[in-house]
Design a protein around this motif. Structure first.
Motif, PDB file in Angstrom:
ATOM      1  N   ASN A 126      -4.148 -16.220 -54.859  1.00  0.00           N
ATOM      2  CA  ASN A 126      -3.540 -16.014 -55.995  1.00  0.00           C
ATOM      3  C   ASN A 126      -4.248 -16.657 -57.090  1.00  0.00           C
ATOM      4  O   ASN A 126      -4.582 -16.068 -58.513  1.00  0.00           O
ATOM      5  N   ALA A 127      -4.519 -18.012 -57.084  1.00  0.00           N
ATOM      6  CA  ALA A 127      -4.979 -18.734 -58.193  1.00  0.00           C
ATOM      7  C   ALA A 127      -6.327 -18.345 -58.489  1.00  0.00           C
ATOM      8  O   ALA A 127      -6.671 -18.049 -59.722  1.00  0.00           O
ATOM      9  N   ALA A 134      -8.266 -13.352 -66.175  1.00  0.00           N
ATOM     10  CA  ALA A 134      -7.840 -13.891 -67.402  1.00  0.00           C
ATOM     11  C   ALA A 134      -8.539 -12.823 -68.599  1.00  0.00           C
ATOM     12  O   ALA A 134      -9.443 -12.293 -68.246  1.00  0.00           O
ATOM     13  N   ARG A 135      -7.519 -12.476 -69.549  1.00  0.00           N
ATOM     14  CA  ARG A 135      -8.059 -11.527 -70.624  1.00  0.00           C
ATOM     15  C   ARG A 135      -9.332 -11.974 -71.088  1.00  0.00           C
ATOM     16  O   ARG A 135      -9.270 -12.773 -71.822  1.00  0.00           O
ATOM     17  N   PRO A 136     -10.144 -10.917 -70.873  1.00  0.00           N
ATOM     18  CA  PRO A 136     -11.506 -11.401 -71.604  1.00  0.00           C
ATOM     19  C   PRO A 136     -11.540 -11.931 -73.094  1.00  0.00           C
ATOM     20  O   PRO A 136     -12.459 -12.468 -73.635  1.00  0.00           O
ATOM     21  N   THR A 137     -10.533 -10.959 -73.888  1.00  0.00           N
ATOM     22  CA  THR A 137     -10.494 -11.159 -75.324  1.00  0.00           C
ATOM     23  C   THR A 137     -10.350 -12.476 -75.683  1.00  0.00           C
ATOM     24  O   THR A 137     -10.933 -13.073 -76.609  1.00  0.00           O
ATOM     25  N   ARG A 138      -9.263 -13.323 -74.933  1.00  0.00           N
ATOM     26  CA  ARG A 138      -8.926 -14.642 -74.968  1.00  0.00           C
ATOM     27  C   ARG A 138     -10.183 -15.654 -74.771  1.00  0.00           C
ATOM     28  O   ARG A 138     -10.382 -16.488 -75.484  1.00  0.00           O
ATOM     29  N   VAL A 139     -10.821 -15.374 -73.762  1.00  0.00           N
ATOM     30  CA  VAL A 139     -11.807 -16.182 -73.264  1.00  0.00           C
ATOM     31  C   VAL A 139     -13.016 -16.259 -74.290  1.00  0.00           C
ATOM     32  O   VAL A 139     -13.587 -17.193 -74.766  1.00  0.00           O
ATOM     33  N   LEU A 140     -13.243 -14.672 -74.876  1.00  0.00           N
ATOM     34  CA  LEU A 140     -14.276 -14.652 -75.736  1.00  0.00           C
ATOM     35  C   LEU A 140     -13.960 -15.246 -77.235  1.00  0.00           C
ATOM     36  O   LEU A 140     -14.915 -15.992 -77.698  1.00  0.00           O
ATOM     37  N   ALA A 141     -12.822 -15.165 -77.609  1.00  0.00           N
ATOM     38  CA  ALA A 141     -12.393 -15.942 -78.676  1.00  0.00           C
ATOM     39  C   ALA A 141     -12.665 -17.352 -78.744  1.00  0.00           C
ATOM     40  O   ALA A 141     -13.222 -18.088 -79.583  1.00  0.00           O
ATOM     41  N   ALA A 142     -12.186 -17.910 -77.262  1.00  0.00           N
ATOM     42  CA  ALA A 142     -12.338 -19.459 -77.205  1.00  0.00           C
ATOM     43  C   ALA A 142     -13.797 -19.866 -77.229  1.00  0.00           C
ATOM     44  O   ALA A 142     -14.430 -20.798 -78.103  1.00  0.00           O
ATOM     45  N   ARG A 143     -14.761 -18.943 -76.861  1.00  0.00           N
ATOM     46  CA  ARG A 143     -16.149 -19.148 -76.900  1.00  0.00           C
ATOM     47  C   ARG A 143     -16.833 -19.284 -78.212  1.00  0.00           C
ATOM     48  O   ARG A 143     -17.655 -19.905 -78.458  1.00  0.00           O
ATOM     49  N   VAL A 144     -16.546 -18.059 -79.054  1.00  0.00           N
ATOM     50  CA  VAL A 144     -16.803 -17.676 -80.380  1.00  0.00           C
ATOM     51  C   VAL A 144     -16.398 -19.192 -81.315  1.00  0.00           C
ATOM     52  O   VAL A 144     -17.072 -19.578 -82.212  1.00  0.00           O
ATOM     53  N   MET A 145     -15.130 -19.653 -80.807  1.00  0.00           N
ATOM     54  CA  MET A 145     -14.951 -20.958 -81.781  1.00  0.00           C
ATOM     55  C   MET A 145     -15.725 -22.222 -81.306  1.00  0.00           C
ATOM     56  O   MET A 145     -14.900 -23.053 -81.689  1.00  0.00           O
ATOM     57  N   GLY A 146     -16.540 -22.109 -80.489  1.00  0.00           N
ATOM     58  CA  GLY A 146     -17.224 -23.015 -79.806  1.00  0.00           C
ATOM     59  C   GLY A 146     -16.485 -24.142 -78.793  1.00  0.00           C
ATOM     60  O   GLY A 146     -17.034 -25.242 -78.515  1.00  0.00           O
ATOM     61  N   ASP A 196      -7.717 -24.786 -70.954  1.00  0.00           N
ATOM     62  CA  ASP A 196      -6.872 -24.276 -72.039  1.00  0.00           C
ATOM     63  C   ASP A 196      -6.706 -22.885 -72.052  1.00  0.00           C
ATOM     64  O   ASP A 196      -5.529 -22.321 -72.911  1.00  0.00           O
ATOM     65  N   VAL A 197      -7.589 -21.790 -71.469  1.00  0.00           N
ATOM     66  CA  VAL A 197      -7.306 -20.518 -71.714  1.00  0.00           C
ATOM     67  C   VAL A 197      -7.057 -19.988 -70.135  1.00  0.00           C
ATOM     68  O   VAL A 197      -5.908 -19.331 -70.027  1.00  0.00           O
ATOM     69  N   MET A 198      -8.087 -20.178 -69.320  1.00  0.00           N
ATOM     70  CA  MET A 198      -8.094 -19.531 -68.017  1.00  0.00           C
ATOM     71  C   MET A 198      -7.055 -20.027 -67.268  1.00  0.00           C
ATOM     72  O   MET A 198      -6.061 -19.213 -66.455  1.00  0.00           O
ATOM     73  N   LEU A 199      -6.610 -21.376 -67.255  1.00  0.00           N
ATOM     74  CA  LEU A 199      -5.489 -21.664 -66.215  1.00  0.00           C
ATOM     75  C   LEU A 199      -4.294 -21.342 -66.605  1.00  0.00           C
ATOM     76  O   LEU A 199      -3.322 -20.798 -65.972  1.00  0.00           O
TER      77      LEU A 199
END
Length: 249
Positions: A135-136, A143-155, A164-167
């Motif tokens: 399950n983990a 994990a929603r790709p949009t939030r992961v992508l947003a974190a990458r865009v912000m460096g 901070d995102v996936m977990l």
């Protein structure tokens, strides 16, 4: 009251059917005692017998195995989920042992750990850890790709994205795995107490009561084990609503 009433009505309905079966003598009274006799024998088991100690031993073994399973399953599942290719490589092994009945693994664990306390806890922890890991891993991978992508865009770094995102995205699924894991751990512990050289625990008490034809006590112990499983499941359902209130948002 709307949430509490249906379970109460269900329990009362079950007791009514039980009483009807006793009155109609569907089975021999020795094999099917009345609810009142079962309650009396169970209370007597708590007052003057070892039932309280047996319940404590089963709960303690379940908690131990669950904590071990969580300590292994959550970090390993998160780490594998963050590297999907690696998880796909070991997915067959995880699914194979997750689908294997735990009772079929008793001989293996007896060889590894011998007849003793460690065997019961180890086999229950193994079964629960696989469920939690599964399950983990899928919680992280989904994990929603949009939030992961947003974190990458912000460096954000990969480690920061994982923490901070996936977990946090995976937390609802992790708690589902933990809820399933603790229920499975309880089941395996009770079965192990029946068959792996145990002198206490609810599983052992069921076997002893069955051999001595103490059917009232036997049914009482079965209901106690069921109540434990129901309570643990309910506890984690409440935790899911309180702790991961953002699930699905």
């Amino acid at each position: 009251m709307r949430a509490v009433l249906p379970p109460i009505l269900g329990a009362l309905g079950f007791i009514a059917v039980w009483w009807a079966a006793v009155l109609l003598r569907v089975a021999d009274p020795v094999l099917l005692p009345s609810p009142a006799e079962t309650l009396r024998d169970t209370i007597e088991g708590f007052r003057n017998g070892p039932l309280l100690f047996d319940t404590w031993r089963t709960v303690w073994r379940t908690v131990q195995s669950f904590l071990i399973a969580t300590a292994i399953g959550v970090p390993l599942g998160v780490a594998l989920g963050a590297r999907e290719r690696i998880y796909r490589a070991v997915e067959f092994v995880v699914d194979f042992f997750r689908s294997t009945p735990a009772s079929a693994l008793f001989p293996l664990f007896l060889i590894l750990f011998g007849v003793g306390e460690g065997t019961k806890i180890a086999v229950a922890a193994f079964g629960a850890a696989l469920v939690i890991l599964f399950n983990a891993a899928y919680g992280v991978m989904n994990a929603r790709p949009t939030r992961v992508l947003a974190a990458r865009v912000m460096g954000a770094s990969e480690a920061r994205i994982l923490w901070d995102v996936m977990l946090w995205e995976a937390m609802p699924q992790i708690l589902v795995g933990m809820r399933s894991g603790i229920s499975l751990a309880l089941v395996i512990i009770v079965v192990a107490e029946m068959f792996i050289g145990s002198t206490d625990g609810l599983g052992q008490r069921v076997i002893v009561a069955q051999m001595l034809f103490e059917t009232g006590l036997m049914y009482g112990v079965i209901f106690i084990a069921g109540a434990l499983g129901y309570s643990l499941n309910l506890l984690f359902l409440v935790m899911e609503k309180k702790v991961v209130h953002w699930a699905g948002k």
